[in-house]
Design an enzyme around this catalytic site. Structure first.
Site, PDB file in Angstrom:
ATOM      1  N   LEU A  58       9.443  -0.133   5.785  1.00  0.00           N
ATOM      2  CA  LEU A  58       9.686   0.215   4.854  1.00  0.00           C
ATOM      3  C   LEU A  58       9.860  -1.480   3.254  1.00  0.00           C
ATOM      4  O   LEU A  58      10.947  -1.759   3.670  1.00  0.00           O
ATOM      5  CB  LEU A  58      10.729   1.291   4.372  1.00  0.00           C
ATOM      6  CG  LEU A  58      10.368   2.801   5.337  1.00  0.00           C
ATOM      7  CD1 LEU A  58      11.748   3.518   4.759  1.00  0.00           C
ATOM      8  CD2 LEU A  58       8.913   3.113   5.212  1.00  0.00           C
ATOM      9  N   ASP A  59       9.005  -0.874   2.069  1.00  0.00           N
ATOM     10  CA  ASP A  59       9.476  -1.865   0.996  1.00  0.00           C
ATOM     11  C   ASP A  59      11.221  -1.841   0.789  1.00  0.00           C
ATOM     12  O   ASP A  59      12.139  -0.693   1.448  1.00  0.00           O
ATOM     13  CB  ASP A  59       9.457  -1.278  -0.082  1.00  0.00           C
ATOM     14  CG  ASP A  59       7.709  -1.155  -0.469  1.00  0.00           C
ATOM     15  OD1 ASP A  59       7.143  -1.804   0.186  1.00  0.00           O
ATOM     16  OD2 ASP A  59       7.242  -0.608  -1.103  1.00  0.00           O
ATOM     17  N   ARG A  60      11.935  -2.704   0.914  1.00  0.00           N
ATOM     18  CA  ARG A  60      13.621  -2.912   0.072  1.00  0.00           C
ATOM     19  C   ARG A  60      13.627  -1.891  -0.319  1.00  0.00           C
ATOM     20  O   ARG A  60      14.735  -1.401  -0.311  1.00  0.00           O
ATOM     21  CB  ARG A  60      13.658  -4.220  -0.711  1.00  0.00           C
ATOM     22  CG  ARG A  60      15.279  -4.633  -0.736  1.00  0.00           C
ATOM     23  CD  ARG A  60      15.696  -6.156  -1.021  1.00  0.00           C
ATOM     24  NE  ARG A  60      15.365  -6.044  -2.743  1.00  0.00           N
ATOM     25  CZ  ARG A  60      15.561  -5.659  -3.461  1.00  0.00           C
ATOM     26  NH1 ARG A  60      16.776  -5.233  -3.648  1.00  0.00           N
ATOM     27  NH2 ARG A  60      15.088  -5.097  -5.011  1.00  0.00           N
TER      28      ARG A  60
ATOM     29  N   THR B  16      12.769   1.281  -1.159  1.00  0.00           N
ATOM     30  CA  THR B  16      12.534   3.115  -0.721  1.00  0.00           C
ATOM     31  C   THR B  16      13.110   2.757   0.841  1.00  0.00           C
ATOM     32  O   THR B  16      13.950   1.858   1.291  1.00  0.00           O
ATOM     33  CB  THR B  16      10.957   2.580   0.493  1.00  0.00           C
ATOM     34  OG1 THR B  16      10.385   2.178  -1.069  1.00  0.00           O
ATOM     35  CG2 THR B  16      10.267   3.866   0.667  1.00  0.00           C
TER      36      THR B  16
END
Length: 346
Positions: A147-149, A151
């Protein structure tokens, strides 16, 4: 890119993998190739010279076959060198991941916002992977997906190297089902549900991904599952100055391109609240946690490649900007949808 079939000659140490360096062929206009591996390392990382000499002297730098590098080891282009890089000193983050499930093969956690999944840049020791390896003593831990940082939500890891390939193959075969929730403005003229398809590219070193002409490589299904009057305390994102309602959106990505869901909602004119990248780039300090991206990986589901069992892991987090009732499940077999707010309160 094919996966490496044999493990590196150095084990994971303090939660971090060793660094792999492939010795390049010197440029044609170079005065001379380095005579030794140590000379190359010192020339490439001059600020680290004392530590590099120390690591070579103590046998902590190895060739691909496990042979220790010493001060006289000759430089040969295409050889592979392994060593440990000293991690930077990083302040701790005031967020902790929650373990949702653990067995001999899998670890499933509920990631907070602002925690990077993998070590990179300013987030090495603070990354989720390194934290979990250290705290749970799981040196072979590896994520199936990421996951993106910014998110939050469910991330699935393999615990043992032997099972890693079978679980990671779920991504290649689209066997990993993911569903997200997002809080964004409501556009009364937007017909939903809708499937968004586009071609997304992300260039190395560039912060934002972009949609470009060409064959689509990204697909997302977007539906609206709840609406509430916009609370006065919630700021409106760029492009939504006149919006009167907030929506809780259900997002079902069929692919996993970088920033895919964030780009697709911005394209629909309903950018996710708290997004510092889309539709416009905002300068936000790394330690500013006041406005988290309102995007949550709500659940991950798949058929276990070893047991054939159907497995589903759901986040226990919720999105703070949503003022209404939180969904328990969906009408497609996973439960019932959210009821609309009448007054903007739960």
């Amino acid at each position: 890119m094919p996966r490496r079939r044999t493990p590196p000659p150095l084990p994971v140490r303090d939660g971090l993998n060793p660094t792999r360096l492939r010795l390049p062929v010197p440029a044609a206009d170079a005065e001379a190739a380095p005579a030794t591996v140590l000379a190359y390392l010192v020339g490439r990382f001059p600020d680290d010279e004392p530590r590099l000499r120390e690591k070579v002297a103590t046998g902590e730098v190895l060739l691909d076959d496990g042979t220790p590098v010493d001060a006289a080891t000759p430089y040969r282009p295409h050889d592979t060198v392994w060593l440990y890089r000293d991690p930077p000193v990083e302040p701790e983050l005031p967020f902790r991941a929650e373990v949702l499930h653990r067995d001999d093969d899998l670890l499933v956690v509920d990631k907070p916002h602002f925690v990077a999944t993998l070590p990179r840049g300013a987030y090495v020791a603070r990354s989720l992977l390194v934290q979990l390896r250290r705290e749970l003593d799981l040196p072979e831990l590896s994520p199936i997906h990421r996951l993106d940082r910014v998110t939050a939500g469910v991330v699935v890891f393999t615990v043992r190297r032997e099972v890693r390939g079978a679980y990671q193959q779920l991504l290649d075969t689209r066997g990993l089902e993911k569903e997200y929730l997002a809080v964004a403005p409501v556009r009364p003229d937007l017909e939903l549900p809708v499937v968004v398809r586009s071609r997304i590219v992300k260039e190395r070193g560039v912060l934002r991904a972009a949609e470009v002409p060409g064959t689509p490589n990204a697909e997302s299904r977007v539906s609206l599952v709840g609406t509430c009057p916009w609370p006065g305390a919630v700021p409106r994102p760029p492009g939504a100055a006149t919006a009167t309602d907030l929506g809780l959106y259900r997002l079902e990505p069929r692919t996993g391109r970088t920033h895919q869901l964030r780009l697709h909602l911005a394209r629909l004119g309903v950018p996710i609240l708290g997004d510092p990248f889309y539709p416009v780039l905002r300068d936000v300090a790394e330690d500013d946690w006041s406005d988290p991206l309102q995007l949550l990986a709500r659940f991950v589901a798949f058929t276990d490649p070893y047991t054939g069992e159907r497995r589903r892991f759901e986040s226990r987090r919720r999105l703070d900007a949503w003022p209404g009732p939180w969904p328990r499940s969906w009408p497609d077999g996973s439960g019932s949808a959210v009821a609309e707010c009448e007054d903007g309160t739960p």
